[in-house]
Design an enzyme around this catalytic site. Structure first.
Site, PDB file in Angstrom:
ATOM      1  N   LEU A  41       0.869  -1.162   0.000  1.00 21.68           N
ATOM      2  CA  LEU A  41       0.000   0.000   0.000  1.00 21.68           C
ATOM      3  C   LEU A  41       0.909   1.215   0.000  1.00 21.68           C
ATOM      4  O   LEU A  41       1.840   1.294   0.798  1.00 21.68           O
ATOM      5  CB  LEU A  41      -0.921  -0.011   1.224  1.00 21.68           C
ATOM      6  N   ASP A  42       0.644   2.149  -0.907  1.00 20.83           N
ATOM      7  CA  ASP A  42       1.538   3.290  -1.097  1.00 20.83           C
ATOM      8  C   ASP A  42       1.774   4.053   0.207  1.00 20.83           C
ATOM      9  O   ASP A  42       0.906   4.103   1.092  1.00 20.83           O
ATOM     10  CB  ASP A  42       0.955   4.259  -2.133  1.00 20.83           C
ATOM     11  N   TYR A  43       2.925   4.672   0.275  1.00 16.29           N
ATOM     12  CA  TYR A  43       3.327   5.480   1.426  1.00 16.29           C
ATOM     13  C   TYR A  43       2.271   6.532   1.771  1.00 16.29           C
ATOM     14  O   TYR A  43       1.955   6.756   2.942  1.00 16.29           O
ATOM     15  CB  TYR A  43       4.666   6.150   1.098  1.00 16.29           C
ATOM     16  N   SER A  45      -0.930   6.443   0.944  1.00 18.07           N
ATOM     17  CA  SER A  45      -2.279   5.884   1.005  1.00 18.07           C
ATOM     18  C   SER A  45      -2.517   5.297   2.399  1.00 18.07           C
ATOM     19  O   SER A  45      -1.583   5.035   3.149  1.00 18.07           O
ATOM     20  CB  SER A  45      -2.463   4.802  -0.060  1.00 18.07           C
TER      21      SER A  45
END
Length: 202
Positions: A41-43, A45
């Site tokens: 999961l993106d930084y 997000s």
């Protein structure tokens, strides 16, 4: 039997346990030995992240063949019209190719935890919440999809991965589930091993 950990990843936390640049990582939130993320999961997000110490379970969750749908609450800039939503649902062509069909709908402003720092508000621009479900895991895919139709993502919260949902978890909280993995079916062409003949004792 396997253990699965459902974690509500806060904003600007890396989905790894170490970082040479001193950024916040999972180690600041999870003190559970020998687990690792099943997916990423993106930084920037937020939301549901699954972790386990079982490689087979991680493979089952992340492998494209299983097509685990991932659902997101997405705050976008502006007000996407029906044409934009139709384009997102049918698939848009990004630099790495056409995206698979997605489920997309407008939603009323959800009850979500405050984010720190908060999303920057603009007086003359209205924001819209969407719910988007995809079956792919390309890098920053949802953000690139909404930008492609002219509505950049301002905030992104993953609420579900397959059967697992964020539920009432607040940022930084986690819960544990016990998973009973199905046994691999025995091949029809596999014969039972033949018993070796025993030698008579001398």
């Amino acid at each position: 039997m396997s253990l699965l950990y459902l974690f509500h990843k806060p904003f600007q936390v890396l989905t790894q346990f170490t970082d040479s640049q001193g950024r916040d990582t999972l180690a600041q939130w999870l003190d559970i030995p020998n687990i690792y993320p099943a997916g990423r999961l993106d930084y920037d997000s937020e939301g549901l992240l699954l972790l386990t110490d079982d490689g087979m379970l991680a493979h089952r969750i992340t492998h494209p063949d299983h097509k685990q749908p991932k659902t997101y609450l997405v705050l976008v800039e502006g007000q996407p019209d029906d044409n934009a939503l139709t384009a997102l649902s049918k698939g848009v062509t990004l630099k790495d190719g056409l995206t698979r069909p997605a489920r997309v709908r407008r939603v009323a402003s959800p009850q979500v935890p405050d984010r720190m720092p908060p999303v920057r508000q603009r007086v003359n621009i209205v924001d819209t919440w969407l719910e988007i479900s995809i079956t792919e895991g390309r890098n920053r895919q949802v953000r690139r999809m909404t930008a492609h139709v002219g509505h950049p993502t301002l905030r992104l919260i993953r609420t579900a991965i397959g059967q697992w949902t964020l539920g009432a978890l607040l940022p930084g909280e986690w819960r544990q589930e016990t998973i009973h993995m199905p046994r691999a079916p025995q091949s029809k062409n596999t014969r039972p091993p033949r018993e070796r003949p025993r030698r008579k004792p001398r």
